[in-house]
Motif scaffolding. Structure first.
Motif, PDB file in Angstrom:
ATOM      1  N   GLY A 246       0.660  -1.141   0.191  1.00  0.00           N
ATOM      2  CA  GLY A 246       0.410   0.175   0.094  1.00  0.00           C
ATOM      3  C   GLY A 246       0.485   1.126   0.484  1.00  0.00           C
ATOM      4  O   GLY A 246       0.464   2.209   0.798  1.00  0.00           O
ATOM      5  N   ARG A 247       2.102   0.746  -0.395  1.00  0.00           N
ATOM      6  CA  ARG A 247       3.228   1.884  -0.371  1.00  0.00           C
ATOM      7  C   ARG A 247       2.471   3.658  -1.575  1.00  0.00           C
ATOM      8  O   ARG A 247       2.515   3.188  -2.570  1.00  0.00           O
ATOM      9  N   MET A 248       3.201   4.423  -1.359  1.00  0.00           N
ATOM     10  CA  MET A 248       2.667   6.259  -2.861  1.00  0.00           C
ATOM     11  C   MET A 248       4.597   5.101  -3.526  1.00  0.00           C
ATOM     12  O   MET A 248       5.116   4.997  -2.773  1.00  0.00           O
ATOM     13  N   ASP A 249       4.456   5.671  -4.391  1.00  0.00           N
ATOM     14  CA  ASP A 249       5.287   5.908  -5.341  1.00  0.00           C
ATOM     15  C   ASP A 249       6.358   7.213  -5.842  1.00  0.00           C
ATOM     16  O   ASP A 249       5.804   7.999  -4.639  1.00  0.00           O
ATOM     17  N   ASN A 250       7.174   7.489  -5.591  1.00  0.00           N
ATOM     18  CA  ASN A 250       7.607   8.587  -5.641  1.00  0.00           C
ATOM     19  C   ASN A 250       7.182   9.348  -6.993  1.00  0.00           C
ATOM     20  O   ASN A 250       6.924  10.874  -7.015  1.00  0.00           O
ATOM     21  N   LEU A 251       6.564   9.315  -8.122  1.00  0.00           N
ATOM     22  CA  LEU A 251       5.642   9.895  -9.272  1.00  0.00           C
ATOM     23  C   LEU A 251       4.497  10.221  -8.457  1.00  0.00           C
ATOM     24  O   LEU A 251       4.562  12.541  -8.557  1.00  0.00           O
ATOM     25  N   ARG A 252       4.078  10.255  -7.998  1.00  0.00           N
ATOM     26  CA  ARG A 252       2.921  10.650  -6.920  1.00  0.00           C
ATOM     27  C   ARG A 252       3.301  11.975  -6.115  1.00  0.00           C
ATOM     28  O   ARG A 252       2.702  12.546  -5.764  1.00  0.00           O
ATOM     29  N   ALA A 253       3.929  11.224  -5.451  1.00  0.00           N
ATOM     30  CA  ALA A 253       4.667  11.916  -3.668  1.00  0.00           C
ATOM     31  C   ALA A 253       5.286  13.621  -5.116  1.00  0.00           C
ATOM     32  O   ALA A 253       4.630  14.587  -4.143  1.00  0.00           O
ATOM     33  N   ALA A 254       5.782  13.581  -6.357  1.00  0.00           N
ATOM     34  CA  ALA A 254       6.475  14.599  -6.819  1.00  0.00           C
ATOM     35  C   ALA A 254       6.045  15.972  -6.936  1.00  0.00           C
ATOM     36  O   ALA A 254       5.449  16.440  -7.202  1.00  0.00           O
ATOM     37  N   ILE A 255       4.040  15.100  -7.623  1.00  0.00           N
ATOM     38  CA  ILE A 255       2.728  16.011  -8.134  1.00  0.00           C
ATOM     39  C   ILE A 255       2.674  16.953  -7.413  1.00  0.00           C
ATOM     40  O   ILE A 255       1.969  17.407  -7.096  1.00  0.00           O
ATOM     41  N   LEU A 256       2.819  15.872  -5.741  1.00  0.00           N
ATOM     42  CA  LEU A 256       1.801  16.220  -3.787  1.00  0.00           C
ATOM     43  C   LEU A 256       2.747  17.601  -3.708  1.00  0.00           C
ATOM     44  O   LEU A 256       2.264  18.599  -3.538  1.00  0.00           O
ATOM     45  N   ARG A 257       3.490  17.358  -3.303  1.00  0.00           N
ATOM     46  CA  ARG A 257       4.771  18.337  -3.012  1.00  0.00           C
ATOM     47  C   ARG A 257       4.605  19.881  -3.477  1.00  0.00           C
ATOM     48  O   ARG A 257       4.335  20.367  -2.342  1.00  0.00           O
ATOM     49  N   PRO A 258       4.404  20.112  -4.341  1.00  0.00           N
ATOM     50  CA  PRO A 258       4.299  21.372  -4.991  1.00  0.00           C
ATOM     51  C   PRO A 258       2.699  21.760  -4.628  1.00  0.00           C
ATOM     52  O   PRO A 258       3.375  23.404  -4.057  1.00  0.00           O
ATOM     53  N   GLN A 259       1.962  21.104  -4.124  1.00  0.00           N
ATOM     54  CA  GLN A 259       0.362  20.875  -3.332  1.00  0.00           C
ATOM     55  C   GLN A 259       0.659  21.528  -2.447  1.00  0.00           C
ATOM     56  O   GLN A 259      -0.344  22.535  -2.367  1.00  0.00           O
ATOM     57  N   LEU A 260       0.781  21.185  -1.725  1.00  0.00           N
ATOM     58  CA  LEU A 260       1.139  20.927  -0.287  1.00  0.00           C
ATOM     59  C   LEU A 260       1.867  22.439  -0.173  1.00  0.00           C
ATOM     60  O   LEU A 260       1.022  23.389   0.966  1.00  0.00           O
ATOM     61  N   ALA A 261       3.052  23.060  -0.655  1.00  0.00           N
ATOM     62  CA  ALA A 261       2.916  24.220  -0.728  1.00  0.00           C
ATOM     63  C   ALA A 261       2.269  25.303  -0.971  1.00  0.00           C
ATOM     64  O   ALA A 261       1.547  26.664  -0.253  1.00  0.00           O
ATOM     65  N   GLU A 262       1.262  25.151  -1.809  1.00  0.00           N
ATOM     66  CA  GLU A 262       0.465  26.167  -1.908  1.00  0.00           C
ATOM     67  C   GLU A 262      -1.360  25.904  -1.163  1.00  0.00           C
ATOM     68  O   GLU A 262      -2.320  26.384  -1.838  1.00  0.00           O
ATOM     69  N   LEU A 263      -1.142  24.972  -0.705  1.00  0.00           N
ATOM     70  CA  LEU A 263      -2.378  24.601  -0.080  1.00  0.00           C
ATOM     71  C   LEU A 263      -3.004  25.583   0.625  1.00  0.00           C
ATOM     72  O   LEU A 263      -4.564  25.764   0.646  1.00  0.00           O
ATOM     73  N   PRO A 264      -2.368  26.086   1.504  1.00  0.00           N
ATOM     74  CA  PRO A 264      -3.790  27.435   2.312  1.00  0.00           C
ATOM     75  C   PRO A 264      -4.147  28.681   1.535  1.00  0.00           C
ATOM     76  O   PRO A 264      -5.047  28.689   1.798  1.00  0.00           O
ATOM     77  N   ARG A 265      -3.509  28.576  -0.174  1.00  0.00           N
ATOM     78  CA  ARG A 265      -3.711  30.055  -0.519  1.00  0.00           C
ATOM     79  C   ARG A 265      -4.962  29.166  -1.123  1.00  0.00           C
ATOM     80  O   ARG A 265      -6.187  29.647  -1.365  1.00  0.00           O
ATOM     81  N   GLN A 266      -4.872  27.830  -1.851  1.00  0.00           N
ATOM     82  CA  GLN A 266      -5.770  26.909  -2.465  1.00  0.00           C
ATOM     83  C   GLN A 266      -7.373  26.814  -1.083  1.00  0.00           C
ATOM     84  O   GLN A 266      -8.618  27.513  -1.625  1.00  0.00           O
ATOM     85  N   ILE A 267      -7.096  26.746   0.456  1.00  0.00           N
ATOM     86  CA  ILE A 267      -7.870  26.361   1.551  1.00  0.00           C
ATOM     87  C   ILE A 267      -8.444  28.058   1.236  1.00  0.00           C
ATOM     88  O   ILE A 267     -10.106  28.342   0.447  1.00  0.00           O
ATOM     89  N   ALA A 268      -8.126  29.247   0.711  1.00  0.00           N
ATOM     90  CA  ALA A 268      -8.708  30.067   0.862  1.00  0.00           C
ATOM     91  C   ALA A 268      -9.718  30.597  -0.457  1.00  0.00           C
ATOM     92  O   ALA A 268     -10.889  30.962  -0.635  1.00  0.00           O
ATOM     93  N   ARG A 269      -9.223  29.541  -1.783  1.00  0.00           N
ATOM     94  CA  ARG A 269      -9.835  30.028  -2.331  1.00  0.00           C
ATOM     95  C   ARG A 269     -11.044  28.774  -2.821  1.00  0.00           C
ATOM     96  O   ARG A 269     -11.927  29.639  -2.752  1.00  0.00           O
TER      97      ARG A 269
END
Length: 399
Positions: A246-269
Motif C-alpha cells: 500500500g505504498r505511494m510511489d515517487n511520481l505521485r509524491a513529486a506531484i504532491l509536494r508543490p501542491q502542499l506548499a500551495e494548500l493554504p492559498r487554495q483553501i482560501a479560494r
C-alpha cells in the motif's frame, strides 16, 4: 429567459507547473518505486512525508497508495482484528465501513446530527460497544472534538480520524487529525491535493507508526523512512507484522509536494466560493443552510444544505429542475445508491439497526462539489439557480 450554468462539476484545475516539472524529473530518471534510490538520495516520498508531518505538526507520517489504504493500515496498526466491533459515523462514504469490513470487523454505526457530524450523545451511549472509533469528518464537517475525545478517553476507545475532507482544516486552531491516535488523509483527485489516488497517515505514536510502515510493505527498508521512529521501535514489530503493501510511489509524491506548499492559498479560494454559494442560498424558503461552528476553520471544497421534511418526490423534482439548468446536486437520501451517494442501509455487509435520526437527516441532504475551476460569478449563478428551483418546488408544495 432562465439562466443556465454551463460549467463542469468534475473538472479540476491543471496541476501547477512545479508539479509537472517534478513529475518529468522522476519520469526522466525512472526511479518510481519509493525504495529505488541512489546513494545519499532521500526520495520524493520520504520528502513528502517530512513536509506533511511538518504541515500538520505530527511526529511521524507515512504516504500510502490511497486514503482507503491509509485507513486500513491505521485500523490494523491500532489492533483491530477479525470479529472486533468498530464505531463509525452513519453518514460517511463507502470506503470507511469498507475498510472495517475488509478486516473482518463489524461497523457499529453512530447517529449523525443535522449539523452533519457524529451525534455525541449517541456515541456516549455506544462507546462501551467497541475499543476503536473510526471518526469520519464527512464532507469537511468537524464535531466538538474536545467532547468527543473526553467520551472516548473515558471509555478507553482509540480514535482513528478519517480526514479525507478536512486536510488543512482546524478545530480551535488545531489541525484536523491531531486529536486521535492516528489520522488518514486522501490525495484522490476530488480532495484537496490531487495525485489521482494517494493517501497520508500521521501519528505521534511510535508503535503505530512503525507497524503502519511495516504493513505498507517496507521490506525491512524502514531505515529509508525519514518521518518514522528509530530502528529500535521497528525491531519490536518487524517479525510479527505482515506486509500487505500500500505504498505511494515517487511520481505521485513529486506531484504532491508543490501542491502542499500551495494548500493554504487554495483553501482560501475554496472558502470564497463556498461563502458565495452559502450567501446566495441563505433564506431560501424550505432550505436549511448547515451552519458552521465558530471553532471550526473548514475547507469549502463542497457544500451541503438540507430540505428538511421534504418528500422523496419533491427532492427528486429539485434535482431534476436544477440539472436542467446545469447544476448537479447529489442526494444521500435516495432509495438506491448512485455513484458515491450511498448510505448505511445500502451496505448489506455491515448490517445495522434502523437509525431514524440519521435517516431523517439524509432524506433531505443535498451535496454539491465546488471545484476551483468555478469563478465567484459561477458560484453566485449556481446559488441563484438553486434558490429559484428550490423556491419554486417549495411554493408548489405549500400551495
Amino acid at each position: 429567459m432562465s439562466e443556465v450554468f454551463t460549467g463542469n462539476f468534475t473538472q479540476q484545475e491543471p496541476l501547477p507547473q512545479a508539479s509537472l516539472d517534478a513529475a518529468m524529473a522522476v519520469l526522466g530518471h525512472g526511479r518510481l518505486h519509493r525504495y529505488n534510490l541512489t546513494p545519499g538520495e532521500t526520495g520524493e516520498v520520504a520528502l513528502l512525508e517530512q513536509e506533511f508531518a511538518g504541515f500538520v505538526g505530527s511526529k511521524y507520517c507515512l504516504a500510502t497508495a490511497s486514503g482507503g489504504s491509509a485507513i486500513g493500515l491505521a485500523l490494523r496498526a491500532v489492533g483491530v482484528k477479525p470479529g472486533d466491533r468498530v464505531l463509525t459515523n452513519a453518514f460517511t462514504l463507502a470506503p470507511v465501513p469498507g475498510a472495517i469490513a475488509a478486516l473482518g470487523a463489524e461497523p457499529v454505526f453512530v447517529e449523525v446530527t443535522d449539523g452533519l457530524v457524529i451525534d455525541l450523545d449517541d456515541l456516549d451511549a455506544k462507546a462501551g460497544q467497541a475499543e476503536v472509533l473510526l471518526l469520519s469528518h464527512m464532507r469537511g464537517h468537524i464535531c466538538d472534538i474536545g467532547r468527543l475525545m473526553e467520551i472516548c478517553d473515558a471509555a478507553n476507545v482509540t480514535v482513528v480520524e478519517d480526514c479525507a475532507h478536512t486536510m488543512g482544516a482546524t478545530w480551535e486552531d488545531v489541525q484536523s487529525g491531531r486529536h486521535g491516535a492516528v489520522a488518514c488523509y486522501s490525495t484522490q483527485t476530488y480532495k484537496h491535493m490531487n495525485s489521482g489516488e494517494g493517501g497520508l497517515l500521521v501519528t505521534d505514536d511510535e508503535d503505530i507508526a512503525a507497524k503502519a510502515v511495516l504493513l505498507s510493505g517496507s521490506y525491512m527498508l524502514y531505515e529509508r523512512h525519514t518521518a518514522a521512529p528509530g530502528a529500535e521501535v521497528f525491531a519490536r514489530h518487524r517479525m510479527d507484522t505482515p506486509n500487505i503493501s500500500g505504498r505511494m510511489d515517487n511520481l505521485r509524491a513529486a506531484i504532491l509536494r508543490p501542491q502542499l506548499a500551495e494548500l493554504p492559498r487554495q483553501i482560501a479560494r475554496w472558502n470564497e466560493r463556498y461563502r458565495a454559494v452559502e450567501t446566495g442560498i441563505r433564506g431560501t424558503p424550505g432550505l436549511t443552510v448547515v451552519e458552521r461552528p465558530e471553532q471550526e476553520s473548514f475547507v469549502g471544497s463542497s457544500i451541503q444544505f438540507l430540505l428538511k421534511g421534504w418528500s422523496a418526490g419533491a427532492v427528486g423534482e429539485v434535482l431534476e429542475r436544477c440539472l436542467k439548468r446545469g447544476v448537479e446536486l447529489k442526494w444521500f437520501g435516495g432509495a438506491e445508491p448512485v455513484g458515491f451517494t450511498s448510505r448505511y442501509a445500502h451496505w448489506r455487509y455491515a448490517a445495522s439497526p434502523e437509525l431514524r435520526q440519521t435517516d431523517g437527516v439524509l432524506s433531505g441532504l443535498m451535496d454539491m462539489r465546488l471545484p476551483l475551476t468555478f469563478s465567484i460569478a459561477d458560484c453566485e449563478l449556481i446559488a441563484r439557480i438553486i434558490r429559484a428551483e428550490v423556491g419554486a418546488v417549495f411554493q408548489a408544495r405549500e400551495g
